[in-house]
Design an enzyme around this catalytic site. Structure first.
Site, PDB file in Angstrom:
ATOM      1  N   VAL A  11       0.732  -1.263  -0.121  1.00  0.00           N
ATOM      2  CA  VAL A  11       0.149  -0.085   0.147  1.00  0.00           C
ATOM      3  C   VAL A  11       0.637   1.168  -0.087  1.00  0.00           C
ATOM      4  CG1 VAL A  11      -1.617   1.412   1.303  1.00  0.00           C
ATOM      5  CG2 VAL A  11      -2.063  -1.076   1.162  1.00  0.00           C
ATOM      6  N   GLU A 160      -7.871   1.990   2.247  1.00  0.00           N
ATOM      7  CA  GLU A 160      -7.393   1.651   0.589  1.00  0.00           C
ATOM      8  C   GLU A 160      -8.152   0.676   0.051  1.00  0.00           C
ATOM      9  OE1 GLU A 160      -4.366   3.090  -1.348  1.00  0.00           O
ATOM     10  OE2 GLU A 160      -5.831   1.778  -2.519  1.00  0.00           O
ATOM     11  N   GLU A 164      -3.773  -6.216  -5.141  1.00  0.00           N
ATOM     12  CA  GLU A 164      -2.340  -6.375  -5.483  1.00  0.00           C
ATOM     13  C   GLU A 164      -2.497  -6.978  -6.762  1.00  0.00           C
ATOM     14  OE1 GLU A 164      -0.807  -8.746  -2.506  1.00  0.00           O
ATOM     15  OE2 GLU A 164      -1.190  -7.277  -0.933  1.00  0.00           O
ATOM     16  N   ASN A 235     -14.678  -5.266   2.201  1.00  0.00           N
ATOM     17  CA  ASN A 235     -13.959  -6.686   2.007  1.00  0.00           C
ATOM     18  C   ASN A 235     -14.953  -7.914   2.554  1.00  0.00           C
ATOM     19  OD1 ASN A 235     -11.568  -5.697   0.954  1.00  0.00           O
ATOM     20  ND2 ASN A 235     -10.163  -5.917   2.933  1.00  0.00           N
ATOM     21  N   PHE A 276     -16.260 -11.365  -9.054  1.00  0.00           N
ATOM     22  CA  PHE A 276     -16.041 -12.084  -7.968  1.00  0.00           C
ATOM     23  C   PHE A 276     -17.132 -13.198  -7.846  1.00  0.00           C
ATOM     24  CE2 PHE A 276     -13.022 -10.117  -5.024  1.00  0.00           C
ATOM     25  CZ  PHE A 276     -12.375  -9.288  -5.892  1.00  0.00           C
ATOM     26  N   CYS A 287      -5.733  -9.518   3.247  1.00  0.00           N
ATOM     27  CA  CYS A 287      -6.838  -8.631   3.601  1.00  0.00           C
ATOM     28  C   CYS A 287      -8.249  -9.528   4.153  1.00  0.00           C
ATOM     29  CB  CYS A 287      -7.149  -7.522   2.704  1.00  0.00           C
ATOM     30  SG  CYS A 287      -5.807  -6.452   2.517  1.00  0.00           S
ATOM     31  N   LYS A 290      -8.101 -11.720   7.274  1.00  0.00           N
ATOM     32  CA  LYS A 290      -7.704 -10.960   8.789  1.00  0.00           C
ATOM     33  C   LYS A 290      -8.910  -9.879   8.918  1.00  0.00           C
ATOM     34  CE  LYS A 290      -4.684  -7.184   7.187  1.00  0.00           C
ATOM     35  NZ  LYS A 290      -5.512  -5.803   7.550  1.00  0.00           N
TER      36      LYS A 290
HETATM   37  N1  LIG Z   1      -2.047  -5.197   0.496  1.00  0.00           N
HETATM   38  C1  LIG Z   1      -3.144  -4.987  -0.088  1.00  0.00           C
HETATM   39  O1  LIG Z   1      -3.615  -5.501  -0.900  1.00  0.00           O
HETATM   40  C2  LIG Z   1      -3.923  -3.981   1.022  1.00  0.00           C
HETATM   41  C3  LIG Z   1      -5.198  -3.372   0.441  1.00  0.00           C
HETATM   42  C4  LIG Z   1      -5.880  -2.369   1.056  1.00  0.00           C
HETATM   43  C5  LIG Z   1      -5.462  -2.361   2.499  1.00  0.00           C
HETATM   44  N2  LIG Z   1      -4.338  -2.866   3.040  1.00  0.00           N
HETATM   45  C6  LIG Z   1      -4.036  -2.478   4.274  1.00  0.00           C
HETATM   46  O2  LIG Z   1      -2.818  -1.623   4.403  1.00  0.00           O
HETATM   47  C7  LIG Z   1      -2.051  -1.856   5.360  1.00  0.00           C
HETATM   48  C8  LIG Z   1      -0.723  -2.125   4.890  1.00  0.00           C
HETATM   49  O3  LIG Z   1      -0.725  -3.378   4.297  1.00  0.00           O
HETATM   50  P1  LIG Z   1       0.469  -3.925   3.258  1.00  0.00           P
HETATM   51  O4  LIG Z   1      -0.115  -5.022   2.564  1.00  0.00           O
HETATM   52  O5  LIG Z   1       0.972  -2.638   2.377  1.00  0.00           O
HETATM   53  O6  LIG Z   1       1.646  -4.193   4.403  1.00  0.00           O
HETATM   54  P2  LIG Z   1       3.070  -4.837   4.498  1.00  0.00           P
HETATM   55  O7  LIG Z   1       3.022  -5.800   5.497  1.00  0.00           O
HETATM   56  O8  LIG Z   1       3.469  -5.162   2.882  1.00  0.00           O
HETATM   57  O9  LIG Z   1       3.888  -3.430   4.387  1.00  0.00           O
HETATM   58  C9  LIG Z   1       3.708  -2.689   5.799  1.00  0.00           C
HETATM   59  C10 LIG Z   1       5.120  -1.924   6.002  1.00  0.00           C
HETATM   60  O10 LIG Z   1       5.281  -1.144   7.247  1.00  0.00           O
HETATM   61  C11 LIG Z   1       6.470  -1.062   7.615  1.00  0.00           C
HETATM   62  N3  LIG Z   1       6.422  -0.535   9.096  1.00  0.00           N
HETATM   63  C12 LIG Z   1       6.082  -1.255  10.216  1.00  0.00           C
HETATM   64  N4  LIG Z   1       6.054  -0.273  11.438  1.00  0.00           N
HETATM   65  C13 LIG Z   1       6.564   0.678  10.568  1.00  0.00           C
HETATM   66  C14 LIG Z   1       6.928   1.993  11.610  1.00  0.00           C
HETATM   67  N5  LIG Z   1       6.720   2.216  12.753  1.00  0.00           N
HETATM   68  N6  LIG Z   1       7.512   2.820  10.700  1.00  0.00           N
HETATM   69  C15 LIG Z   1       7.781   2.719   9.432  1.00  0.00           C
HETATM   70  N7  LIG Z   1       7.492   1.432   8.717  1.00  0.00           N
HETATM   71  C16 LIG Z   1       6.809   0.496   9.301  1.00  0.00           C
HETATM   72  C17 LIG Z   1       6.839  -2.699   7.589  1.00  0.00           C
HETATM   73  O11 LIG Z   1       8.252  -2.776   7.738  1.00  0.00           O
HETATM   74  C18 LIG Z   1       6.303  -3.020   6.051  1.00  0.00           C
HETATM   75  O12 LIG Z   1       7.346  -2.669   5.156  1.00  0.00           O
HETATM   76  C19 LIG Z   1      -2.546  -2.833   6.125  1.00  0.00           C
HETATM   77  O13 LIG Z   1      -3.206  -2.520   7.114  1.00  0.00           O
HETATM   78  C20 LIG Z   1      -3.463  -3.809   5.002  1.00  0.00           C
HETATM   79  O14 LIG Z   1      -4.702  -4.418   5.900  1.00  0.00           O
HETATM   80  C21 LIG Z   1      -3.597  -3.686   2.204  1.00  0.00           C
END
Ligand SMILES: NC(=O)c1ccc[n+]([C@@H]2O[C@H](COP(=O)([O-])OP(=O)(O)OC[C@H]3O[C@@H](n4cnc5c(N)ncnc54)[C@H](O)[C@@H]3O)[C@@H](O)[C@H]2O)c1
Length: 474
Positions: A11, A160, A164, A235, A276, A287, A290
């Site tokens: 994200v 968001e 992916e 979701n 879907f 997602c 969780k």
């Molecule tokens: N992946 C998806 O498709 C998606 C879609 C919509 C929403 N989301 C939501 O978005 C959020 C992020 O998802 P993601 O898939 O990008 O996660 P991810 O695990 O890929 O990335 C999270 C990043 O945050 C970093 N991080 C953690 N603590 C930190 C801090 N204090 N300071 C700086 N960096 C820090 C981690 O090192 C990691 O690189 C989640 O809450 C998820 O549910 C994800």
């Protein structure tokens, strides 16, 4: 505007790249120094189509850089995005420790030189907007005792919705932008930030042309709580919709109906919609599971039990087991058999393996004494690295995986699998059994190629005995 994005995962990196591409000056921050080093070298820490190309363009437009130090960029930013992970705890609750650290550090980095907006993009339980506000205040209080009244900030929720594998298009051309905040001043900053995306006034990148029908992106302005709830509800709805398609497919299989035909028939109803509705081995990813767990947990805290969402999780787990059941129907004994998995990622066009059905299927097969070979175009390295205990034999191609295997299970519907030479694959195998877990192949074509084929929601023998053609739409 000056923007900081905390978290360089799927994200955060995509958000930063898109905002910089639209002309904002962006700094992406992560505590993971390895990721930051990679990004600085122009290497992608994740696989996401067009991300590398967009980052190159973004650097030349608004400008984007990567660092492990939050303080300096946050201090000079108008908008600070929190895009850190919120993985599930054993209880189903979201783990908010990363969010808490990010919010507190953002507060600590603030001074009284400007009004800043802290935007939460992480998916967080309803009510977390208030938590971010409290934590930012605490951060300010700790770093600048007595100055809380002079340092002004607003908190917003901007969930968001990117998928992916399609994340850049979803972010540049979103179906909607949801902005949740309690103050007009905060919303105004975000409307300005998202101005180029809302008006679609930016020049579309050559590799991802703007959809012809898109002129203006709808903005849904809500309270903080509603914005947080929108993300969970979206979701949960999608997961239930897939679960429904799987339930119907399971009934189809028993009564001799063809699930893909049934889905075409119901999906054309505008109230239902065609997307879907593909039956398969269940959804996965970071997602759906969780977020449903987290919503169930929140509901329980308020004394409500959501039977529908509980069922969605249960149906999905059972669906993953279908792969094993179908293999048992064909092979009876799995001990000592070699099963080849095509696809490991939780869906095509990503290297993400979080909650991927492939992992559970592989684990179960190994427990039952089978040997597991696998090929995935992108996710094998991530699988090897993240799940070293999973004794999968990784193969260089689908053909290698099929060689001498007793059955082939299509787990992830990567586009390139659709054009595999089925006849060639069947010839390489000890037994030409194909469990098509995503209904990617035409059953007749697969059978003619020599496979003993079974799909999901597709009766074993063709339902059409009168030689009629596949259903047509006129
Ligand atoms: N992946 C998806 O498709 C998606 C879609 C919509 C929403 N989301 C939501 O978005 C959020 C992020 O998802 P993601 O898939 O990008 O996660 P991810 O695990 O890929 O990335 C999270 C990043 O945050 C970093 N991080 C953690 N603590 C930190 C801090 N204090 N300071 C700086 N960096 C820090 C981690 O090192 C990691 O690189 C989640 O809450 C998820 O549910 C994800």
């Amino acid at each position: 505007m000056r923007v900081t994005v905390i978290g360089t995962g799927y994200v955060g990196t995509v958000t930063g790249a898109c905002l910089a591409y639209c002309g904002h000056r962006v700094t992406c921050v992560d505590t993971d120094a390895r990721k930051i080093e990679k990004l600085r070298r122009g290497e992608m820490p994740i696989y996401e189509p067009w991300l590398e190309e967009l980052l190159q363009l973004a650097a030349a437009r608004g400008g984007i850089d990567f660092t492990t130090g939050l303080e300096a960029p946050a201090a000079e930013s108008d908008v600070i995005f929190i895009a850190v992970g919120t993985p599930p705890l054993e209880t189903g609750e979201a783990n908010l420790c990363y969010l808490e650290a990010a919010a507190r550090s953002s507060g600590a980095a603030m001074d009284d030189s400007r009004f800043r907006v802290v935007v939460n993009k992480s998916t967080v339980p309803v009510g977390s907007g208030n938590l971010v506000d409290t934590l930012v205040r605490e951060g300010i209080g700790e770093a600048h005792p007595g100055q809380l009244k002079r340092i002004h900030f607003g908190v917003a929720s901007n969930p968001e919705f990117l998928r992916e594998g399609n994340a850049i298009a979803d972010s540049l051309y979103p179906d909607r932008i949801v902005l949740g905040a309690e103050e007009e001043r905060t919303l105004q900053v975000l409307r300005e930030l998202y101005g180029p995306l809302i008006a679609q006034s930016f020049e579309a990148p050559a590799f991802l042309p703007r959809p012809a029908a898109l002129a203006q992106v709808p903005v849904v302005t809500t309270t903080l709580t509603s914005a947080e709830m929108i993300k969970y509800a979206a979701n949960a709805f999608l997961a239930v919709k897939i679960g429904f398609a799987n339930e119907v497919a399971n009934i189809c299989e028993r009564v001799g109906a063809e699930a893909p035909e049934v889905m075409t028939g119901i999906g054309l109803d505008a109230r239902i919609g065609a997307r879907f509705l593909n039956p398969g081995l269940g959804w996965g990813g970071s997602c759906f599971g969780k977020d449903i767990q987290s919503l169930l947990h929140t509901a329980r805290e308020y004394g409500y039990r959501s039977r529908l969402l509980e069922a969605a999780l249960e149906v999905n787990l059972a669906q993953r087991q279908l792969a094993i059941q179908k293999l048992q129907e064909k092979l009876f004994i799995l001990k000592g058999r070699t099963i080849a998995l095509l696809g490991l990622a939780f869906k095509p066009e990503t290297d993400d393996l979080r909650d991927a059905p492939s992992l559970q299927i592989a684990e179960r097969l190994l427990q039952m004494g089978a040997r597991v070979k696998a090929y995935d175009p992108i996710a094998m390295e991530a699988c090897r690295e993240s799940y070293p205990a999973l004794r999968i034999q990784y193969c260089g191609s689908a053909e290698d995986a099929a060689q001498d295997a007793d059955a082939l299970v299509l787990v992830t519907e990567w586009k390139q699998f659709a054009s595999l030479d089925l006849r060639g694959l069947a010839k390489r195998m000890a037994r030409a059994i194909l469990v098509d877990g995503r209904n990617l192949f035409d059953p007749e074509t697969a059978r003619q190629a020599g496979f003993d084929y079974c799909g999901i929601g597709r009766p074993q023998r063709a339902a059409r005995t009168n030689g009629a053609a596949a259903p047509t739409m006129t």
